[in-house]
Design a protein around this motif. Structure first.
Motif, mmCIF file in Angstrom:
data_model
loop_
_atom_site.group_PDB
_atom_site.id
_atom_site.type_symbol
_atom_site.label_atom_id
_atom_site.label_comp_id
_atom_site.label_asym_id
_atom_site.label_seq_id
_atom_site.Cartn_x
_atom_site.Cartn_y
_atom_site.Cartn_z
ATOM 1 N N ASP A 1 2.924 -21.023 -1.316
ATOM 2 C CA ASP A 1 4.138 -21.295 -2.090
ATOM 3 C C ASP A 1 4.538 -22.763 -1.940
ATOM 4 N N VAL A 2 5.569 -23.162 -2.638
ATOM 5 C CA VAL A 2 5.971 -24.557 -2.697
ATOM 6 C C VAL A 2 6.353 -25.112 -1.322
ATOM 7 N N LYS A 3 7.061 -24.346 -0.526
ATOM 8 C CA LYS A 3 7.462 -24.827 0.805
ATOM 9 C C LYS A 3 6.251 -25.036 1.706
ATOM 10 N N GLN A 4 5.295 -24.126 1.615
ATOM 11 C CA GLN A 4 4.072 -24.278 2.411
ATOM 12 C C GLN A 4 3.292 -25.510 1.953
ATOM 13 N N ALA A 5 3.215 -25.714 0.650
ATOM 14 C CA ALA A 5 2.489 -26.871 0.104
ATOM 15 C C ALA A 5 3.124 -28.175 0.575
ATOM 16 N N VAL B 1 -0.459 -35.992 -2.605
ATOM 17 C CA VAL B 1 -1.410 -35.124 -1.903
ATOM 18 C C VAL B 1 -1.559 -33.858 -2.740
ATOM 19 N N ARG B 2 -2.778 -33.571 -3.137
ATOM 20 C CA ARG B 2 -3.051 -32.345 -3.892
ATOM 21 C C ARG B 2 -3.481 -31.269 -2.905
ATOM 22 N N VAL B 3 -2.839 -30.112 -3.001
ATOM 23 C CA VAL B 3 -3.072 -29.004 -2.065
ATOM 24 C C VAL B 3 -3.494 -27.767 -2.852
ATOM 25 N N SER B 4 -4.590 -27.168 -2.443
ATOM 26 C CA SER B 4 -5.063 -25.946 -3.101
ATOM 27 C C SER B 4 -4.017 -24.843 -2.961
ATOM 28 N N ALA B 5 -3.661 -24.221 -4.081
ATOM 29 C CA ALA B 5 -2.700 -23.118 -4.055
ATOM 30 C C ALA B 5 -3.344 -21.828 -3.543
ATOM 31 N N ILE B 6 -4.660 -21.817 -3.465
ATOM 32 C CA ILE B 6 -5.367 -20.622 -3.023
ATOM 33 C C ILE B 6 -5.364 -20.504 -1.498
ATOM 34 N N ASP B 7 -5.747 -21.606 -0.829
ATOM 35 C CA ASP B 7 -5.881 -21.527 0.629
ATOM 36 C C ASP B 7 -5.143 -22.625 1.402
ATOM 37 N N LYS C 1 -5.860 -26.872 -12.409
ATOM 38 C CA LYS C 1 -6.637 -26.983 -11.170
ATOM 39 C C LYS C 1 -6.144 -26.056 -10.070
ATOM 40 N N ASN C 2 -5.041 -25.351 -10.345
ATOM 41 C CA ASN C 2 -4.455 -24.430 -9.365
ATOM 42 C C ASN C 2 -4.135 -25.162 -8.056
ATOM 43 N N GLU C 3 -3.468 -26.319 -8.215
ATOM 44 C CA GLU C 3 -3.128 -27.161 -7.070
ATOM 45 C C GLU C 3 -1.677 -27.607 -7.124
ATOM 46 N N TRP C 4 -1.070 -27.698 -5.945
ATOM 47 C CA TRP C 4 0.245 -28.309 -5.805
ATOM 48 C C TRP C 4 0.029 -29.814 -5.679
ATOM 49 N N CYS C 5 0.841 -30.591 -6.359
ATOM 50 C CA CYS C 5 0.778 -32.049 -6.288
ATOM 51 C C CYS C 5 2.076 -32.506 -5.632
ATOM 52 N N VAL C 6 1.966 -32.971 -4.405
ATOM 53 C CA VAL C 6 3.131 -33.322 -3.605
ATOM 54 C C VAL C 6 3.132 -34.829 -3.378
ATOM 55 N N THR C 7 4.132 -35.518 -3.903
ATOM 56 C CA THR C 7 4.240 -36.956 -3.675
ATOM 57 C C THR C 7 5.157 -37.200 -2.487
ATOM 58 N N VAL C 8 4.634 -37.998 -1.546
ATOM 59 C CA VAL C 8 5.397 -38.362 -0.362
ATOM 60 C C VAL C 8 5.573 -39.871 -0.335
ATOM 61 N N GLY C 9 6.665 -40.305 0.289
ATOM 62 C CA GLY C 9 6.911 -41.722 0.492
ATOM 63 C C GLY C 9 6.675 -42.060 1.946
ATOM 64 N N LEU C 10 6.026 -43.196 2.179
ATOM 65 C CA LEU C 10 5.737 -43.648 3.539
ATOM 66 C C LEU C 10 6.240 -45.088 3.678
ATOM 67 N N ARG C 11 7.137 -45.326 4.610
ATOM 68 C CA ARG C 11 7.655 -46.680 4.836
ATOM 69 C C ARG C 11 6.586 -47.539 5.485
ATOM 70 N N VAL C 12 6.575 -48.821 5.099
ATOM 71 C CA VAL C 12 5.546 -49.748 5.526
ATOM 72 C C VAL C 12 5.954 -50.554 6.757
ATOM 73 N N GLY C 13 5.017 -50.665 7.702
ATOM 74 C CA GLY C 13 5.074 -51.562 8.844
ATOM 75 C C GLY C 13 6.394 -51.711 9.556
#
Length: 95
Positions: free
Chosen positions: A4-8, A76-82, A39-51
């Protein structure tokens, strides 16, 4: 779909943290998420602060002055299957 979305989100954030830990980037923050039906994938965009901006951003956030400067965005693309992380790409941000 088994993941589910929270797990992804949790999987994507942990994966980004893991693979970028040697790059001097801050902890990943959730920016956006969507589901790719084809593609049966969750696409999760994360922000990462630099240096060195990582610590300054933490202090600014505590003072209620958080900004969006010096952040790199990764999807980050995450398989919704596993729940397997499939890929990590740069997320370009419109100016």
């Amino acid at each position: 779909m088994n993941i589910d979305v929270k797990q992804a989100i949790a999987i994507a954030k942990e994966y980004a943290k893991e693979i970028f830990e040697d790059e001097g980037l801050g902890a990943p923050s959730l920016e956006e998420i969507w589901f790719d039906d084809e593609k049966n994938e969750w696409c999760v965009t994360v922000g990462l602060r630099v240096g060195p901006m990582v610590r300054m951003a933490e202090v600014a956030a505590q003072m209620g002055m958080a900004g969006r400067d010096n952040i790199v965005y990764k999807t980050v693309r995450v398989s919704a299957i596993d729940g397997t992380p499939v890929s990590v790409t740069i997320r370009e941000v419109a100016a």
